[in-house]
Design a protein around this motif. Structure first.
Motif, PDB file in Angstrom:
ATOM      1  N   SER A  51      -1.052   0.684  -8.875  1.00  0.00           N
ATOM      2  CA  SER A  51      -2.609   0.206  -7.624  1.00  0.00           C
ATOM      3  C   SER A  51      -2.091  -1.495  -7.481  1.00  0.00           C
ATOM      4  CB  SER A  51      -4.194   0.537  -8.030  1.00  0.00           C
ATOM      5  OG  SER A  51      -4.338  -0.601  -7.796  1.00  0.00           O
ATOM      6  N   LYS A 109      -4.102 -13.549  -9.776  1.00  0.00           N
ATOM      7  CA  LYS A 109      -2.984 -13.323 -10.535  1.00  0.00           C
ATOM      8  C   LYS A 109      -2.581 -13.531  -9.072  1.00  0.00           C
ATOM      9  CE  LYS A 109      -2.169 -11.493 -14.401  1.00  0.00           C
ATOM     10  NZ  LYS A 109      -1.962 -10.356 -15.045  1.00  0.00           N
ATOM     11  N   GLU A 150       1.701   6.561  -6.806  1.00  0.00           N
ATOM     12  CA  GLU A 150       1.209   7.678  -7.620  1.00  0.00           C
ATOM     13  C   GLU A 150       1.016   8.768  -7.597  1.00  0.00           C
ATOM     14  OE1 GLU A 150      -3.182   6.540  -6.326  1.00  0.00           O
ATOM     15  OE2 GLU A 150      -2.888   4.371  -7.815  1.00  0.00           O
ATOM     16  N   ALA A 198      -3.717  -2.919  -6.022  1.00  0.00           N
ATOM     17  CA  ALA A 198      -5.003  -3.844  -6.692  1.00  0.00           C
ATOM     18  C   ALA A 198      -5.150  -4.317  -8.359  1.00  0.00           C
ATOM     19  CB  ALA A 198      -6.568  -3.228  -5.941  1.00  0.00           C
ATOM     20  N   ILE A 199      -5.316  -3.171  -9.126  1.00  0.00           N
ATOM     21  CA  ILE A 199      -4.886  -3.723 -10.411  1.00  0.00           C
ATOM     22  C   ILE A 199      -4.119  -3.958 -10.942  1.00  0.00           C
ATOM     23  CG2 ILE A 199      -5.083  -2.157 -12.550  1.00  0.00           C
ATOM     24  CD1 ILE A 199      -7.226  -0.345 -11.589  1.00  0.00           C
ATOM     25  N   PHE A 201      -2.912   2.715 -13.392  1.00  0.00           N
ATOM     26  CA  PHE A 201      -3.663   2.335 -13.179  1.00  0.00           C
ATOM     27  C   PHE A 201      -2.264   1.536 -12.480  1.00  0.00           C
ATOM     28  CE2 PHE A 201      -6.287   3.874 -16.946  1.00  0.00           C
ATOM     29  CZ  PHE A 201      -6.198   4.453 -16.771  1.00  0.00           C
ATOM     30  N   GLU A 222       0.711  -1.613   0.018  1.00  0.00           N
ATOM     31  CA  GLU A 222      -0.001   0.136  -0.009  1.00  0.00           C
ATOM     32  C   GLU A 222       1.167   1.386  -0.290  1.00  0.00           C
ATOM     33  OE1 GLU A 222      -3.928  -2.128   2.141  1.00  0.00           O
ATOM     34  OE2 GLU A 222      -2.923  -0.504   3.407  1.00  0.00           O
ATOM     35  N   ARG A 264     -10.365 -12.141 -12.303  1.00  0.00           N
ATOM     36  CA  ARG A 264      -8.901 -11.401 -12.014  1.00  0.00           C
ATOM     37  C   ARG A 264      -7.961 -12.056 -10.438  1.00  0.00           C
ATOM     38  NH1 ARG A 264     -11.118 -10.005 -15.847  1.00  0.00           N
ATOM     39  NH2 ARG A 264     -12.589  -8.330 -15.732  1.00  0.00           N
ATOM     40  N   TYR A 285     -12.685  -5.932  -8.280  1.00  0.00           N
ATOM     41  CA  TYR A 285     -12.379  -5.268  -9.946  1.00  0.00           C
ATOM     42  C   TYR A 285     -12.733  -4.310 -10.772  1.00  0.00           C
ATOM     43  CZ  TYR A 285      -8.458  -5.297 -13.117  1.00  0.00           C
ATOM     44  OH  TYR A 285      -7.218  -4.653 -13.778  1.00  0.00           O
ATOM     45  N   TYR A 327      -3.173  -7.147 -10.038  1.00  0.00           N
ATOM     46  CA  TYR A 327      -3.436  -8.637  -9.678  1.00  0.00           C
ATOM     47  C   TYR A 327      -3.939  -8.908 -10.809  1.00  0.00           C
ATOM     48  CZ  TYR A 327      -3.591  -9.235  -4.881  1.00  0.00           C
ATOM     49  OH  TYR A 327      -2.948  -9.678  -3.066  1.00  0.00           O
ATOM     50  N   HIS A 328      -4.387  -8.240 -11.559  1.00  0.00           N
ATOM     51  CA  HIS A 328      -5.141  -8.263 -12.903  1.00  0.00           C
ATOM     52  C   HIS A 328      -4.037  -8.125 -14.245  1.00  0.00           C
ATOM     53  CE1 HIS A 328      -8.148  -9.751 -16.776  1.00  0.00           C
ATOM     54  NE2 HIS A 328      -8.414  -8.218 -16.970  1.00  0.00           N
ATOM     55  N   TYR A 384     -10.271   4.353 -12.336  1.00  0.00           N
ATOM     56  CA  TYR A 384      -8.996   4.823 -12.369  1.00  0.00           C
ATOM     57  C   TYR A 384      -9.470   5.138 -14.276  1.00  0.00           C
ATOM     58  CZ  TYR A 384      -6.109   3.610  -9.361  1.00  0.00           C
ATOM     59  OH  TYR A 384      -5.795   3.271  -8.065  1.00  0.00           O
ATOM     60  N   LEU A 428     -13.477  -0.378  -9.698  1.00  0.00           N
ATOM     61  CA  LEU A 428     -12.658  -0.101  -9.202  1.00  0.00           C
ATOM     62  C   LEU A 428     -11.837   0.589 -10.793  1.00  0.00           C
ATOM     63  CD1 LEU A 428     -10.688   1.045  -6.776  1.00  0.00           C
ATOM     64  CD2 LEU A 428      -8.500  -1.259  -7.199  1.00  0.00           C
ATOM     65  N   MET A 429     -11.313  -0.305 -11.376  1.00  0.00           N
ATOM     66  CA  MET A 429     -11.265  -0.198 -12.603  1.00  0.00           C
ATOM     67  C   MET A 429     -11.433   0.690 -13.321  1.00  0.00           C
ATOM     68  SD  MET A 429      -8.357  -0.868 -14.361  1.00  0.00           S
ATOM     69  CE  MET A 429      -7.424  -0.324 -16.120  1.00  0.00           C
ATOM     70  N   THR A 488      -8.310   1.631  -3.823  1.00  0.00           N
ATOM     71  CA  THR A 488      -7.077   0.632  -4.206  1.00  0.00           C
ATOM     72  C   THR A 488      -6.852  -0.221  -2.639  1.00  0.00           C
ATOM     73  OG1 THR A 488      -5.662   1.937  -6.108  1.00  0.00           O
ATOM     74  CG2 THR A 488      -4.434  -0.076  -4.675  1.00  0.00           C
ATOM     75  N   ILE A 489      -6.519   0.372  -1.660  1.00  0.00           N
ATOM     76  CA  ILE A 489      -6.208   0.348   0.076  1.00  0.00           C
ATOM     77  C   ILE A 489      -7.651  -0.741   0.212  1.00  0.00           C
ATOM     78  CG2 ILE A 489      -6.189   0.648   1.738  1.00  0.00           C
ATOM     79  CD1 ILE A 489      -4.366   3.126   0.948  1.00  0.00           C
ATOM     80  N   MET A 523      -9.091  -2.795  -2.141  1.00  0.00           N
ATOM     81  CA  MET A 523      -9.468  -3.748  -2.501  1.00  0.00           C
ATOM     82  C   MET A 523      -8.196  -4.883  -2.165  1.00  0.00           C
ATOM     83  SD  MET A 523     -10.914  -4.731  -5.526  1.00  0.00           S
ATOM     84  CE  MET A 523     -10.577  -6.477  -6.502  1.00  0.00           C
ATOM     85  N   VAL A 524      -7.057  -4.181  -1.542  1.00  0.00           N
ATOM     86  CA  VAL A 524      -6.010  -5.151  -1.361  1.00  0.00           C
ATOM     87  C   VAL A 524      -6.203  -5.467  -0.059  1.00  0.00           C
ATOM     88  CG1 VAL A 524      -3.145  -5.399  -0.078  1.00  0.00           C
ATOM     89  CG2 VAL A 524      -3.690  -3.690  -2.681  1.00  0.00           C
ATOM     90  N   GLU A 525      -6.739  -4.837   0.876  1.00  0.00           N
ATOM     91  CA  GLU A 525      -7.639  -5.599   1.965  1.00  0.00           C
ATOM     92  C   GLU A 525      -8.579  -6.343   1.864  1.00  0.00           C
ATOM     93  OE1 GLU A 525      -6.124  -5.240   4.770  1.00  0.00           O
ATOM     94  OE2 GLU A 525      -5.194  -3.107   4.483  1.00  0.00           O
ATOM     95  N   THR A 568      -6.575   5.976  -4.861  1.00  0.00           N
ATOM     96  CA  THR A 568      -4.992   5.368  -3.917  1.00  0.00           C
ATOM     97  C   THR A 568      -6.513   4.158  -2.297  1.00  0.00           C
ATOM     98  OG1 THR A 568      -3.888   7.260  -3.892  1.00  0.00           O
ATOM     99  CG2 THR A 568      -3.937   5.276  -2.109  1.00  0.00           C
ATOM    100  N   TYR A 626      -8.003  -8.379  -0.991  1.00  0.00           N
ATOM    101  CA  TYR A 626      -7.409  -9.534  -1.627  1.00  0.00           C
ATOM    102  C   TYR A 626      -7.564 -10.342  -0.544  1.00  0.00           C
ATOM    103  CZ  TYR A 626      -8.218  -9.311  -6.848  1.00  0.00           C
ATOM    104  OH  TYR A 626      -8.287  -9.389  -8.003  1.00  0.00           O
ATOM    105  N   GLU A 627      -6.725 -10.221   0.370  1.00  0.00           N
ATOM    106  CA  GLU A 627      -5.728 -10.694   1.608  1.00  0.00           C
ATOM    107  C   GLU A 627      -7.375 -11.825   2.983  1.00  0.00           C
ATOM    108  OE1 GLU A 627      -3.050 -10.599   2.810  1.00  0.00           O
ATOM    109  OE2 GLU A 627      -2.261 -10.111   0.660  1.00  0.00           O
TER     110      GLU A 627
END
Ligand SMILES: [Cu+2]
Lengths: 511, 248, 255
Positions: free
Chosen positions: A372, B191, A322, A374-375, A369, A315, B189, B43, A377-378, B50, B46-47, B118-119, B121-123, B115, B125-126
């Motif tokens: 990020s 990876k 960014e 998170a992004i 983009f 993070e 989505r 995802y 991941y794809h 962006y 969020l995308m 993003t944060i 979303m990261v959480e 952001t 995924y966890e």
């Protein structure tokens, strides 16, 4: 000993003059650039349709289509970034920076010659793998443990490593030379704030190089130790792959700024001259450069977002990544704002400069983009990423070519043919867009695969690759025109006079 | 006059090309088929943000850029501006700090908004607890040059095809037996890197029966291309029956 | 157009940069094709020797020697410090993995774990000897400083001798450790030999630089305004500082 008495050869082998060294850099990088370009064309030919045969790849040494394709991908990346774009900037830096600041030569002329020769031998050694049983085929990132003796027994990795060590020697010598020259050898009345923008960006470039190349050297020494002297730096028990990732990307990410910064300096020289207005916000650009340089060394983990490292680190590095877009956005906006109230003319040099700005915007936005976590991941490891960094590096290349058109008269006394130049520009510009735009769609296609089309969906990828390949051919033809133009204008070009573009910086009044 | 027309067309074509590529980046993942699962949903949201903001910003920049190029192009007989660059003269400082600050603060605000997403979303995924289905079902994924090995809780193994029930929280523990690989299921989505002597965890929960391609997305050697497989989502009953008969 | 003139309007071309680069390339190629190694080595030594001899004659005309040498040395030191930084990173990385990661990761075989301990089992540093050897290096820092103050070349001589003694001592230490079973095939061994070995290499480079300085002083070729003495002494101090860090981290394990 006839060959040593040959005057021309002797002159070029013994020269230490900064202009000569710049010219040698210029010709050598053109050579490497064409090698990189040919490799990209071969890659595009292989990918142009689904389920393309690989018979021609099998001719390669090693009888292994996959390995040969991988070595093409690897060497295309390494050659283009390390032996083409960046040293081409140094060609101009060598030629122009001492003139811009009124220095008689570089501070250490002989060291400068050493820089060039080690760079040249480095490139040749790295590429020589193609002749000696297979070049490195592990990707330009050299991820461990694929590079270990167990998985890459051939000499390709060794040769690439040796080539890079030579390059690091070259870069370190250049760093010393440019920092001392810029800081200590300016003419008496030139305040540091009065330095032209290209000199400024070169200063930041070499400072950044000084920060990152020693780390690459350390990583390479460890790799060579593991491969040749039985050390155990990158063994699995030490999670060598993660260690390599940190060391490599601490170098690798700032390296793209090493490539970018000189190009920004070139744009900041070229755009004001053809807009007939002073650069907008020179000081803000310099502050942005400082911020960008500092930030660039604390963003590297964005290349390792999905390696399973701590979410907090991810993070934080997302945020820094960014943030780094801010200074570069400011620089871009200042460059564009320079046009305001101007009297803009469009010779080829300016077309390339403006085109570079246009292309860079998309490269930069898609970069946001990808910053990020998170992004990632794809999009990580897909053709979307490939398209993104080819947009940024494509913009950089357009900018450096703008510098070729801009400074060619200074170096050779003649102006490059404008008609051919415009053909070259539109071919390169539309060719780049045509090559890279379709690849943005392939968000689910892995990089570095050489055959696709196993199912219906993968067949659709073929449509996009087809257009990308057409685009690559357009770019290639445009570069042939460029080559012809470079050769022809040397003897037939319009005489330039001392200041053909009405530039304000001192290199134009130097003789 | 004729030259000027050509120039105008050139400018228009260039702008068109750039807007076209802008559209392409805004179309990220739009040609993909058969997406499923809770990750894809979040995802894509969020995308979407962006893309929307990135698209608007770049189009604004292009519009402004084009306008400047058109408005301030040299025309016949126009004079150089007073402060035009002159050889040997250091150009006067030009620029207004308030614009720079405006740009900086505006971009900063936009980025921090993104952001935050993003944060979040990261959480996500966890945290497998965020899934809605049964489970969790834990599958060990081991990458080899050049195939995938999946080991289920009952000890059964399948190769290249991962077969799991829908509406179940599936936790994948990913590692590798040799070099660095990358386990990816684009439709979901997902990876994650497969790294020697390290286990990386990722989870999913998907409601749609079907086959979704698995790829290796990190260069792992000469047959990297062939390292593909399928995620096969089946009804829970099918899974129970199948796993017992070892349908690998 | 083409530049024909060099510093102060005279041509000072030299083949030595080309030969040095070729030598370095051959030297590296020699790691793969052994016969090239001696060729490269000879070429490097030969060209660098000629380089220096030629350079000496140019000094009166070169302004960089009076203004640039010291900053250049500072830049080199920054680069070297970063290089050492990376090897220190490896030291801590490997140590952390041996002491911590091994215990959370269950998939190691007994065999693998047996070869992993930090410091390596059965290896004891002879701290008394190391202290003595370090003292040699610290005294050499003092003598180097004395040279700067007094410009007596005998202080230089003392520095060089102390440096050589330090290297000898390190060789002796390596030999003993090797007998105890420490080699580069364990993580601890790799980290240890990498840090101390690269440090030793830098001591050697320092000694070569000091010797060149000594030769220049003796043959009266050193111009008064040259920054060479303080530059080389600065480098020597840098090598010392790195040794202090190695003492603290590797031998005394304060971190
Ligand atoms: Cu793989």
């Amino acid at each position: 000993m006839n060959i040593l008495e040959n005057k021309t050869l002797n002159r070029w082998l013994t020269t230490t003059n900064h202009k000569d060294v710049g010219l040698m850099y210029f010709f050598a990088t053109l050579l490497f650039g064409f090698i990189g370009l040919l490799l990209s064309l071969l890659i595009r030919i292989q990918l142009y349709q689904p389920n393309n045969g690989t018979a021609w790849l099998d001719w390669a040494p090693g009888d292994d289509a996959g390995a040969f394709y991988n070595s093409m991908v690897t060497m295309h990346g390494a050659v283009m970034v390390l032996f083409f774009v960046s040293p081409l900037s140094f060609a101009f830096a060598n030629y122009v920076v001492p003139l811009q600041i009124g220095a008689k030569d570089m501070a250490f002329p002989r060291l400068n010659a050493l820089s060039f020769w080690t760079f040249l031998f480095g490139g040749l050694v790295a590429a020589s793998g193609f002749v000696f049983g297979g070049a490195a085929d592990v990707g330009w990132t050299f991820y461990s443990p694929l590079t270990s003796l167990e998985y890459s027994p051939g000499n390709g990795v060794n040769l690439a490593g040796a080539g890079l060590v030579l390059l690091i020697i070259s870069v370190t010598a250049s760093t010393i030379n440019f920092i001392v020259t810029i800081l200590y050898h300016r003419q008496k009345n030139m305040d540091i704030w009065d330095m032209p923008m290209f000199t400024w960006t070169m200063l930041f470039t070499v400072i950044l190089m000084l920060t990152i190349f020693p780390i690459l050297l350390a990583a390479l020494l460890m790799l060579v130790g593991d491969r040749l002297f039985e050390t155990v730096f990158f063994i699995d028990e030490n999670r060598g792959s993660i260690l390599w990732g940190h060391l490599f990307w601490f170098f690798g990410h700032p390296e793209v700024y090493v490539v970018l910064l000189p190009e920004l300096g070139m744009l900041a020289e070229i755009v004001p001259v053809f807009a007939r207005k002073p650069l907008y916000g020179k000081r803000y650009i310099i502050y942005s450069l400082i911020v960008g340089t500092v930030l660039s060394v604390i963003v590297w983990v964005h290349h390792m977002f999905i390696t399973g490292i701590d979410p907090l680190l991810r993070e934080v590095m997302s945020v820094t990544t960014e943030l780094i877009s801010i200074p570069f956005a400011v620089i871009m906006i200042c460059l564009i704002a320079t046009l305001y109230d101007g009297k803009i003319t469009f010779p080829t040099a300016n077309l390339f400069a403006l085109g570079a700005i246009g292309i860079f915007v998309i490269g930069g936005v898609t970069g946001v983009f990808l910053s990020s976590a998170a992004i990632d991941y794809h999009l990580r490891g897909t053709y979307y990423l490939v398209a993104h960094f080819h947009y940024t590096l494509g913009a950089v290349t357009l900018g450096v070519v703008a510098a070729v058109y801009y400074w060619y008269p200074l170096m050779f006394g003649r102006i490059l043919d404008e008609r051919l130049g415009k053909l070259h520009f539109w071919g390169s510009f539309f060719g780049t867009i045509l090559t890279m735009t379709p690849l943005f769609y392939l968000t689910d296609m892995p990089r570095r695969i050489y055959v696709y089309g196993a199912n219906e969906h993968e067949l659709v990828w073929g449509d996009y690759h087809f257009w990308a390949t057409i685009g690559a051919f357009v770019v290639f033809v445009a570069q042939l025109i460029f080559l012809y133009n470079l050769i022809r204008s040397y003897s037939h070009g319009r005489e330039a006079g001392s200041n053909p573009w009405n530039g304000s910086t001192q290199e134009w009044g130097s003789e | 006059m004729k030259i000027n027309t050509i120039r105008l067309f050139g400018l228009l074509a260039a702008v068109f090309a750039l807007v076209f590529s802008n559209n392409a980046l805004a179309c990220a993942s739009c040609i993909e088929t058969g997406t499923t699962g809770v990750h894809a949903e979040k995802y894509d949201q969020l995308m979407g943000w962006y893309l929307l903001i990135g698209g608007i910003v770049s189009l604004l920049v292009y519009a402004w850029f084009t306008w400047l190029l058109y408005k301030f192009r040299a025309s016949e007989g126009s004079q150089d501006p007073e402060d035009a660059p002159k050889l040997g003269e250091i150009p006067k400082h030009r620029g207004d700090p308030k614009w720079t600050w405006f740009v900086t603060v505006a971009i900063f605000a936009i980025l921090m908004g993104l952001t935050a997403g993003t944060i979040n979303m990261v959480e996500f995924y966890e945290n497998p607890e965020e899934g809605w289905g049964d489970g969790p079902l834990t599958v060990q994924v081991t990458a080899h040059r050049y195939y995938w090995e999946f080991e289920y809780p009952n000890g059964n193994k399948t190769y290249d095809n991962l077969i799991v029930p829908i509406n179940t929280i599936v936790i994948l523990e990913v590692t590798t037996d040799d070099v660095w690989h990358n386990f990816a299921v684009p439709s979901l989505r997902l990876k994650i890197d497969a790294i020697p002597h390290q286990t990386n965890v990722i989870w999913f929960d998907a409601p749609d029966v079907g086959e979704y391609p698995i790829s290796c997305m990190e260069l792992c050697g000469s047959d990297h291309t062939d390292m593909t497989g399928n995620l096969i989502l089946v009804e829970p009953e099918v899974y129970e029956n199948g796993i017992d008969e070892d349908f690998a | 157009m083409f530049g024909d003139v060099n510093v102060d309007g005279e041509v000072h071309g030299s083949i030595q940069p080309f030969l040095s680069a070729l030598g370095i390339a051959l030297l590296l190629a020699g790691l793969l094709i052994w016969p090239l190694l001696p060729v490269g080595l000879v070429l490097v030594v030969y060209s660098l020797w000629n380089w220096i001899s030629e350079e000496v004659n140019l000094w009166p005309e070169r302004s960089s020697i009076t203004t640039g040498t010291y900053p250049a040395t500072v830049i080199i030191i920054i680069a070297e410090a970063l290089l050492f930084g990376a090897f220190f990173v490896f030291w801590f990385w490997a140590k952390w993995h041996t002491l911590y990661w091994d215990s959370v990761q269950s998939d190691f075989s007994e065999e693998v774990l047996a070869g992993r301990s930090w410091p390596l089992q059965g290896v004891d540093f002879n701290l008394g000897f190391v202290a003595f050897n370090s003292l040699l290096l610290f005294v050499s820092a003092y003598t180097a400083n004395q040279y700067l103050k007094s410009t007596e070349s005998s202080w230089l001589q003392a520095t060089i001798v102390l440096g050589l003694l330090f290297l000898l001592g390190q060789g002796y230490e390596y030999y003993n450790l090797y007998i105890e079973g420490l080699d580069q095939t364990s993580s601890f061994g790799t980290a240890f030999f990498a840090l101390t070995g690269i440090h030793g290499l830098h001591v050697l480079i320092g000694i070569v630089a000091l010797s060149i300085l000594f030769w220049l002083v003796r043959s009266d070729n050193l111009s008064k305004t040259s920054q060479l003495p303080e530059s080389i002494v600065l480098y020597w101090h840098f090598v010392d500082v790195i040794w202090v860090l190695i003492l603290l981290v590797v031998y005394l394990e304060v971190i």
